[in-house]
Design an enzyme around this catalytic site. Structure first.
Site, PDB file in Angstrom:
ATOM      1  N   TRP A   1       0.835  -1.194   0.000  1.00 16.85           N
ATOM      2  CA  TRP A   1       0.000   0.000   0.000  1.00 16.85           C
ATOM      3  C   TRP A   1       0.868   1.241   0.000  1.00 16.85           C
ATOM      4  O   TRP A   1       2.000   1.212   0.490  1.00 16.85           O
ATOM      5  CB  TRP A   1      -0.899   0.001   1.225  1.00 16.85           C
ATOM      6  CG  TRP A   1      -1.835  -1.164   1.295  1.00 16.85           C
ATOM      7  CD1 TRP A   1      -2.717  -1.590   0.335  1.00 16.85           C
ATOM      8  CD2 TRP A   1      -1.998  -2.064   2.383  1.00 16.85           C
ATOM      9  NE1 TRP A   1      -3.437  -2.678   0.735  1.00 16.85           N
ATOM     10  CE2 TRP A   1      -3.013  -2.995   2.003  1.00 16.85           C
ATOM     11  CE3 TRP A   1      -1.413  -2.198   3.645  1.00 16.85           C
ATOM     12  CZ2 TRP A   1      -3.430  -4.031   2.837  1.00 16.85           C
ATOM     13  CZ3 TRP A   1      -1.823  -3.214   4.461  1.00 16.85           C
ATOM     14  CH2 TRP A   1      -2.819  -4.109   4.061  1.00 16.85           C
TER      15      TRP A   1
ATOM     16  N   VAL B   1       2.489   2.488   3.299  1.00 18.85           N
ATOM     17  CA  VAL B   1       3.412   1.597   4.009  1.00 18.85           C
ATOM     18  C   VAL B   1       4.550   1.166   3.088  1.00 18.85           C
ATOM     19  O   VAL B   1       5.666   1.671   3.174  1.00 18.85           O
ATOM     20  CB  VAL B   1       2.663   0.359   4.567  1.00 18.85           C
ATOM     21  CG1 VAL B   1       3.622  -0.533   5.350  1.00 18.85           C
ATOM     22  CG2 VAL B   1       1.505   0.787   5.463  1.00 18.85           C
ATOM     23  N   CYS B   2       4.264   0.232   2.210  1.00 22.34           N
ATOM     24  CA  CYS B   2       5.319  -0.406   1.433  1.00 22.34           C
ATOM     25  C   CYS B   2       5.824   0.436   0.277  1.00 22.34           C
ATOM     26  O   CYS B   2       6.831   0.082  -0.346  1.00 22.34           O
ATOM     27  CB  CYS B   2       4.829  -1.764   0.927  1.00 22.34           C
ATOM     28  SG  CYS B   2       4.473  -2.906   2.281  1.00 22.34           S
ATOM     29  N   VAL B   3       5.148   1.534  -0.027  1.00 16.43           N
ATOM     30  CA  VAL B   3       5.677   2.491  -1.003  1.00 16.43           C
ATOM     31  C   VAL B   3       6.390   3.634  -0.289  1.00 16.43           C
ATOM     32  O   VAL B   3       7.523   3.983  -0.622  1.00 16.43           O
ATOM     33  CB  VAL B   3       4.556   3.036  -1.909  1.00 16.43           C
ATOM     34  CG1 VAL B   3       5.080   4.153  -2.804  1.00 16.43           C
ATOM     35  CG2 VAL B   3       3.966   1.920  -2.762  1.00 16.43           C
TER      36      VAL B   3
ATOM     37  N   PRO C   1      10.185   2.829   1.551  1.00 12.76           N
ATOM     38  CA  PRO C   1      11.390   2.807   0.714  1.00 12.76           C
ATOM     39  C   PRO C   1      11.603   4.101  -0.058  1.00 12.76           C
ATOM     40  O   PRO C   1      12.748   4.504  -0.282  1.00 12.76           O
ATOM     41  CB  PRO C   1      11.154   1.627  -0.227  1.00 12.76           C
ATOM     42  CG  PRO C   1       9.671   1.447  -0.261  1.00 12.76           C
ATOM     43  CD  PRO C   1       9.206   1.813   1.118  1.00 12.76           C
TER      44      PRO C   1
END
Length: 218
Positions: free
Chosen positions: A117, A120-122, A125
């Protein structure tokens, strides 16, 4: 922080400088994708992947706990059948050395990220990589969050960190840049027809009209 070259010709993407990382387009994440219509995000992510392949842009696929969260979506695996996604335990992709090493091995500094999502995961990083000297672009319409607010707040937060938001067709257009780049033109036309929505339909109509003799009946 990635705040230089945000204006001028050098701010635009080129295939030679780009590297793409696609993060966690998996069943579990899609199941709670509420910021966008899920099929549109999937369409756009596959369109981005196909465009990267047309231009020869290195593309790294990664999943998180795929044995529980599901395999990478079939549409993306079909674009890169030779590639096994990097399956992580880290929520933050940029804390997995295998992913970072794969990006650094390309020697490219314009890092294009899309995933699920966004918040979070975008975002994790993207923010970290921007702080480590990468010029980071997040493809917002090939990403999505658990809610519209979650997606929007993540994009705002990333902008504050120097990340550039962009859409997948804008990425493809910057890579093409010139209609005389004939080597890649057929490929992007095909991607546009398959994934460009109304733009693809309009292009098909235009080619029909160009092939129709003047004065012929409908």
């Amino acid at each position: 922080m990635s705040t230089e070259n945000k204006a001028g010709l050098d701010a635009l993407l080129t295939p030679e400088e780009s590297v793409v990382v696609l993060i966690d387009h998996q069943a579990f994440q899609v199941a709670n994708l509420n910021s966008h219509e899920p099929t549109m995000v999937i369409n756009n992510a596959v369109g981005l992947a196909k465009a990267a392949k047309v231009f020869g842009v290195p593309t790294i696929l990664t999943t998180v706990l795929e044995e529980r969260g599901g395999l990478l979506l079939q549409g993306l695996r079909d674009v890169f059948p030779e590639q096994t996604p990097i399956n992580r335990t880290w929520v933050n992709t940029w804390q997995d050395e295998r992913v970072v090493d794969a990006v650094k091995a390309t020697g490219r500094k314009k890092l294009i990220i899309a995933g699920l999502w966004t918040e979070v995961c975008v975002a994790m990083p993207a923010i970290q990589a921007a702080g480590e000297g990468f010029d980071v672009f997040v493809v917002t319409d090939a990403s999505g969050g658990a809610s519209k607010e979650a997606h929007d707040m993540a994009v705002r937060r990333m902008i504050q960190a120097g990340v550039t938001p962009i859409t997948w067709m804008a990425v493809m257009s910057e890579w093409q840049r010139d209609y005389t780049r004939e080597k890649t033109l057929p490929g992007i036309v095909e991607v546009l027809a398959q994934h460009g929505g109304a733009s693809g339909v309009a292009y098909a109509w235009e080619t029909q009209l160009l092939a129709t003799p003047a004065g012929s009946e409908a």
